[in-house]
Scaffold this active site. Structure first.
Site, PDB file in Angstrom:
ATOM      1  CE  LYS A  57      -3.964   2.056   2.640  1.00  0.00           C
ATOM      2  NZ  LYS A  57      -4.947   1.789   3.833  1.00  0.00           N
ATOM      3  CB  SER A 133      -8.058   3.828   2.756  1.00  0.00           C
ATOM      4  OG  SER A 133      -7.371   3.114   3.582  1.00  0.00           O
ATOM      5  CB  SER A 157      -8.485   1.089   5.678  1.00  0.00           C
ATOM      6  OG  SER A 157      -9.220   2.252   5.579  1.00  0.00           O
TER       7      SER A 157
HETATM    8  N1  GLN Z   1     -12.903   4.609   6.014  1.00  0.00           N
HETATM    9  C1  GLN Z   1     -12.597   4.964   7.214  1.00  0.00           C
HETATM   10  C2  GLN Z   1     -12.125   6.417   7.348  1.00  0.00           C
HETATM   11  O1  GLN Z   1     -12.083   6.852   6.332  1.00  0.00           O
HETATM   12  C3  GLN Z   1     -11.348   3.996   7.711  1.00  0.00           C
HETATM   13  C4  GLN Z   1     -10.095   4.171   6.977  1.00  0.00           C
HETATM   14  C5  GLN Z   1      -9.155   3.395   7.315  1.00  0.00           C
HETATM   15  O2  GLN Z   1      -9.094   2.201   8.248  1.00  0.00           O
HETATM   16  N2  GLN Z   1      -7.871   3.943   7.158  1.00  0.00           N
HETATM   17  O3  GLN Z   1     -11.484   6.829   8.094  1.00  0.00           O
END
Ligand code: GLN
Length: 453
Positions: A57, A133, A157
């Site tokens: 990532k 994400s 995410s």
């Molecule tokens: N979707 C969540 C956010 O926007 C989690 C993101 C994540 O786990 N990095 O914060």
């Protein structure tokens, strides 16, 4: 098959599908092919992940390999000086880094639509989002571009995109894996974990990346068990808790049915399950957005156009340069979080918002602790719905945030959770089953996940 052939297969697959899937932001082709050749010629082929093609990532720092966090701000960060600890550990076990994977900018988002490059699409149906994400990390594995990838999970995410793309995604216990070299979003929640096709692969990768790291003071000095030894297929007597909140809260009938089917499988294998309650989980989303945005507002203060990334060319003086670099460099969602977090931490509001959120966080953790006095794992869906359409929620941040309602409590409590595929929706989109364990008890999570698989 040689490692050179294996790596070649990866790049061939990327050439075939990635113009549509957009999982990769940067490829590492020349170095990867060279490394493959060296591995084929090496005498010692005993490394745990010898020659395995992987993707990382793009918020995990890779030495001399561009690391952008999918942000315009870091578009020119071509030559990082060091490797994240997880990358070092993978290198020691001779994996091959195929490239860097797309994501929501600075890991803020649930659909990949916040990437400042072309967003990743769901390989099962490119009209749908891959989740976020770590959408690129999940899509690359689902599309067969790499054998495994690393993602990061602050509020879901890793698990949510794994569920949307029909692959296995693990968020380890907070502190299990070093965060050194992970570009921080919310430091008390962030955790790196593997995305794989199988539970066994997940266990093998975690075995390599887990462990104490002197470079990360929050990484725990707890022994790392041989996770693969937990894959016994024996779940006789396993006690499963199913929170009633995880079967309501906007969970669609097809998701609920898949989870109920999964519970039947567990029964047939000799496990038992009972309904329980996580009474404070209804506050989890609000709590998460206060805490994660507060931490993000502090963590992202380092991006000022001086030390990292792109500097605005339109500034007249120093203060103007900070302002313009940040205004031009960050996308809308990142700005929204910074503003929310700065507000929540400002004097006069700190007690009402940030401190209150910390107290509720403790209540959410206590809910889990109490359940784990009587049960081995908590099981429910990973997400209330299967993948949604590209564009469907992009203009409505609150609906987007609500999508993480079932994954966020796990980060707030710091416990480990895995998403494994458990069925398909009517449109042929994957559904994920979430299995949550006690602190540092990834072994039981793997055992339960592997028996079901
Ligand atoms: N979707 C969540 C956010 O926007 C989690 C993101 C994540 O786990 N990095 O914060």
């Amino acid at each position: 098959i040689t490692i050179e052939e294996l790596v070649d297969t990866s790049y061939k697959r990327i050439n075939e599908v990635d113009s549509e899937v957009h999982a990769f932001l940067t490829l590492n082709e020349e170095a990867a092919r060279k490394q493959a050749k060296e591995l084929d010629e090496a005498e010692d082929k005993s490394a745990a992940l010898f020659g395995m093609p992987s993707g990382i990532k793009d918020n995990i720092v890779t030495k001399a390999l561009r690391t952008t966090c999918a942000s315009q701000f870091l578009d020119n960060f071509d030559d990082p000086l060091y490797n994240a600890t997880v990358v070092e550990k993978l290198n020691n076990e001779k994996t091959i880094t195929i490239g860097k994977l797309n994501m929501d900018e600075f890991a803020m988002g649930s659909s990949n639509e916040n990437s400042s490059y072309d967003p990743t699409r769901n390989p099962w149906n490119t009209d749908y989002v891959p989740g976020g994400s770590s959408g690129g990390s999940a899509a690359a594995v689902a599309a067969g571009e790499v054998l495994f990838s690393l993602g990061s999970d602050t509020g879901g995410s890793i698990r949510q995109p794994a569920a949307f793309c029909g692959v296995v995604g693990l968020k380890p216990t907070y502190g299990r894996v070093s965060r050194f070299g992970l570009v921080a979003f919310a430091s008390s929640l962030d955790q790196i974990g593997p995305i794989t096709r199988t539970v066994e692969d997940s266990a093998r990768v975690l075995e390599v990346i887990a462990g104490h790291d002197p470079m990360d003071s929050t990484s725990a000095n707890v022994e790392v068990p041989a996770y693969t030894e937990a894959l016994t297929n024996d779940v006789k007597g396993l006690k499963i808790a199913v929170p009633e909140e995880y079967l309501s809260e906007g969970v669609t009938p097809e998701v609920r049915d898949s989870v109920m089917e999964a519970l039947k499988v567990y029964e047939s294998l000799g496990a038992t399950w009972e309904k329980v309650s996580l009474p404070h989980s209804k506050y989890a989303v609000a709590t998460y957005y206060l805490i994660s945005s507060s931490e993000a507002s502090a963590n992202l203060a380092r991006f000022d156009g001086v030390r990292y990334g792109v500097r605005s060319e339109n500034a007249d003086n120093m203060i103007d340069m900070f302002k313009k670099s940040r205004s031009e460099g960050f996308g809308d969602e990142v700005k929204r979080r910074i503003m929310l977090g700065t507000f929540a931490l400002s004097s006069g509001y700190y007690d009402a918002y940030y401190k209150k959120a910390q107290k509720v966080r403790t209540l959410i953790k206590n809910d889990f602790d109490k359940i784990f006095e009587d049960y081995d794992v908590v099981i429910g869906p990973t997400t209330p719905t299967p993948a949604f359409k590209v564009g469907e929620k992009v203009d409505d941040p609150l609906t987007m945030y609500a999508n993480d309602i079932l994954t966020i409590p796990v980060n707030l409590a710091g416990v480990p959770g895995i998403s494994v595929p458990c069925g398909f929706s009517e449109q042929g989109l994957p559904i994920g089953l979430q299995i949550i364990g006690k602190h540092f008890d990834e072994s039981t999570v793997f055992r339960a996940a592997h028996a079901f698989e």
